[in-house]
Design an enzyme around this catalytic site. Sequence first.
Site, short mmCIF file in Angstrom:
data_model
loop_
_atom_site.label_atom_id
_atom_site.label_comp_id
_atom_site.label_asym_id
_atom_site.label_seq_id
_atom_site.Cartn_x
_atom_site.Cartn_y
_atom_site.Cartn_z
N ASP A 188 2.91 -6.41 -2.27
CA ASP A 188 2.90 -6.63 -0.82
C ASP A 188 3.38 -8.04 -0.51
OD1 ASP A 188 2.47 -6.96 1.87
OD2 ASP A 188 0.52 -5.96 1.86
N HIS A 193 0.87 -13.23 4.69
CA HIS A 193 -0.15 -13.63 3.72
C HIS A 193 0.23 -14.87 2.91
CE1 HIS A 193 -1.87 -9.84 4.84
NE2 HIS A 193 -0.79 -9.20 4.46
N ILE A 208 -3.43 -15.07 6.20
CA ILE A 208 -4.67 -14.32 5.99
C ILE A 208 -4.58 -13.51 4.70
CG2 ILE A 208 -5.12 -14.19 8.47
CD1 ILE A 208 -4.12 -11.29 8.42
N GLY A 211 -5.60 -7.11 3.81
CA GLY A 211 -6.74 -6.21 4.02
C GLY A 211 -7.03 -5.37 2.79
#
Length: 288
Positions: A188, A193, A208, A211
């Site tokens: 990913d 991120h 961040i 998830g």
Amino acid sequence: MPIDAAKALAAAPRCGEIAWEPGDVQLYHLGIGAGVPATDPDELRYTLESRLRVLPSFATVAGGGPPGVISGLSMPGIDVDLAQVLHGGQSLTLHRPVPPRGTATAVDRIAAVHDKGSAAVLVLRTEVADTDGPLWTSEAEIFVRGEGGWGGDRGPSSRPAPPTGEPDRTALRPTREDQALLYRLTGDHNPLHADPEFARLAGFDRPILHGLCTYGCTLKAVVDTLLGGDVTRVRSYTTRFAGVVYPGETLRIRMWRREGSVRVAVGAVERDDAPVLADTVVDVVEHS
């Protein structure tokens, strides 16, 4: 409209072959915080190839291709700004334990498009099977801000009642400052991120954590604390991403044991337990 719901739903499924090896599994486990302490026998089952067991959430990155969120945005009928996209929820159903090494066929399709008014929600369903039959089915809910309001179906609105009473177990799981940089090596590469400038464009003051990284950390805590480390007892795992985690924060993972399932709630300790995962259920195989 950047999302053509009829076109997305009518598009032919996209099929492809995926493959993974023990090293991919080990990297995933390290990316969700396994291996601490490094010589702990309970951790070696995630990190040492001679003892390797596969945490079922590895299925979300198996094959190393684009994860559900990115893959779903390339489907016919969908043309949106990545900075407006969030991963809203994830579900995973296991048909058999995930092997440490495998080759399989993955079939992706948009299963639903919901109009939430201020946003659209895409549901990307992925079915994976090998020569012995089905392995797992996953669904990613992709939340696209600013793309609702065309008068479409709002989709389901019911949510499970929150668990009551004191949790049966609570686990604290610190994340590393570089956790997102490590986890993104599983496939990913969303700049949200890693790139501070992109994160600010998306409305965050810094990058961040993925998830799905929190999703994996949480399942590992459930398996380790309530299932005796037996990854094969997980039947399915569903969550809603209720908030963000910043790398370096600590997860407080509260678990309520129920017959055949574990209810879970996760918060960020440093922000007064701000909700991170909600509506979270792990269905399990009970010992006979």
